[in-house]
Design a protein around this motif. Sequence first.
Motif, mmCIF file in Angstrom:
data_model
loop_
_atom_site.group_PDB
_atom_site.id
_atom_site.type_symbol
_atom_site.label_atom_id
_atom_site.label_comp_id
_atom_site.label_asym_id
_atom_site.label_seq_id
_atom_site.Cartn_x
_atom_site.Cartn_y
_atom_site.Cartn_z
ATOM 1 N N GLY A 1 -5.216 -4.526 7.524
ATOM 2 C CA GLY A 1 -5.167 -4.230 6.098
ATOM 3 C C GLY A 1 -3.859 -4.659 5.480
ATOM 4 N N ALA A 2 -2.743 -4.408 6.175
ATOM 5 C CA ALA A 2 -1.451 -4.858 5.654
ATOM 6 C C ALA A 2 -1.382 -6.375 5.573
ATOM 7 N N ASN B 1 0.702 -8.967 -1.036
ATOM 8 C CA ASN B 1 0.877 -9.912 -2.152
ATOM 9 C C ASN B 1 -0.443 -10.264 -2.833
ATOM 10 N N LYS B 2 -1.376 -9.341 -2.852
ATOM 11 C CA LYS B 2 -2.640 -9.562 -3.548
ATOM 12 C C LYS B 2 -2.630 -8.863 -4.906
ATOM 13 N N GLY C 1 -8.845 -9.988 -1.089
ATOM 14 C CA GLY C 1 -8.522 -9.168 0.065
ATOM 15 C C GLY C 1 -9.034 -7.747 -0.001
ATOM 16 N N PHE C 2 -9.130 -7.158 -1.191
ATOM 17 C CA PHE C 2 -9.514 -5.759 -1.292
ATOM 18 C C PHE C 2 -10.982 -5.546 -0.930
ATOM 19 N N ALA D 1 -0.896 -0.480 -1.562
ATOM 20 C CA ALA D 1 -1.158 -1.844 -2.031
ATOM 21 C C ALA D 1 -1.304 -1.913 -3.536
ATOM 22 N N GLY D 2 -1.369 -0.765 -4.206
ATOM 23 C CA GLY D 2 -1.363 -0.745 -5.660
ATOM 24 C C GLY D 2 -2.699 -0.488 -6.313
ATOM 25 N N ILE D 3 -3.727 -0.119 -5.547
ATOM 26 C CA ILE D 3 -5.039 0.077 -6.144
ATOM 27 C C ILE D 3 -5.021 1.311 -7.044
#
Length: 467
Positions: free
Chosen positions: A127-128, A133-134, A145-146, A183-185
């Motif tokens: 996952g990392a 950087n997505k 990627g998500f 990751a920022g979701i």
Amino acid sequence: MEARPLTDYTMIRTIVLVLAGLGVVMVMSSSMASSFASSASVWSQAIRQTIMVAGGLFFFWLLLRMSPDRLRRFSHVIMGISVLLLVVVLTPLGTGREEVGSQSWLVLGPASLQPSELARVAIAIWGASILANKDYNRPSRLDNGFAPFIAVAVLCLGLIGLQGDYGMAVSFSIVVAFILLFAGISWRLIAAAGAVALVGMVFVFLSGGYRSNRFHVYFDALFGRFEDTRGIAFQSHQGFLSLADGSLFGVGLGQSRAKWFYLPEARNDFIFAVIGEELGLWGGALVIVLFGLLGFFGLRAARRARNQFQALLAAALTTGVVSQAFINIAYVLGLLPVTGIQLPMLSAGGTSAVITLGAMGMLASVARHEPDAVSSMQNYGRPAFDRVLGIGEPKSPGQMVRGRRSVRTAAGRRERFGAPVTARPAAPREPREDREFQRPVTGNRGQSRPRYDVRRDSSWRGGRRAS
């Protein structure tokens, strides 16, 4: 701490080694009765756990030597193997359904493997790798990627659920949620997934069976009453009695009474109750503080990591281990329903010890490759821990691209360290047309000076020449 670049690396490895050592001691103490009953030797379980911890420390050392960016190349392979093992464990090769109610183990000769433990670490690495950087603002795009990450995570979660190991499913879900969060979701998607999980727990509560009984025992313990202390509430009630017997300073190491067949799973799920009984309040507080410090320095290493892949990897590994520890401690204290999640690095369990210590080796490697830590070790030398164990000097990204061979050459050394301060400049001479042209070397202030050549230095005597 900002003035000490190696703080994260030093603290993480120290905490991990202290927890691993404490785990060996407590498993030895809590397993004496069950070991004697099963093999007529009080040391059989302790010796087995010591061997597995030694194997875990070997993987800790091995992954500590490896750069996290090099590990990233194998993330797809690791994830693929994990999914394959999750499928294989559901075949007749899997075992554990009759013993503990979940078909979660593969027997490999004298050892056994729990694929869900490996899958929890694999999803963190993979996952990392694919989420670094997505663009988190467009998670539905297939090339972002998500979407692939969520699809694989749901697949693994379904396979773990089919095994019947709902405790591991909760732990796996927590790792996935934290990776997406870091990751920022959007928080809304995390909240929606949490709502679905809550509906699932309500369904389990209403479906009956021993899992539903655990919720009933939890609510009984929460309000300070146990209706069936000889039946479904036996284990939780005995855990409470062990903690109460420990009082402030404990009854003494090795002196637990609960381990003499009063407390089920004393060396596994409820080892924190034995720690509280033998070492008292201070022993239990020490364990909680150690995991709290591991969480703090692990997340600090993620914040100071070299790139986003290493940041996501460190954050996922840290939250996975620390959340598992606090879930275990919480249900022993009656703050959560019993889930069967082990206390990492302390509970008895071969697969858990090896994989968790290997994961902590990755986390320590991320802390070791922080830019400030790399600069400190290259300028002031490696710590004694690294020199004794033969762990090489970490490299910066540019040095890794150039490779080791270029550093060994004279040009590579000058490029890395600059011109040596002890070099003697060649004596000025009249220019000759037949002399080979030498390119000037730029000094610290941009001034050009001739490159030093020992073969043309008249100050040397005895015919000494450069090799």
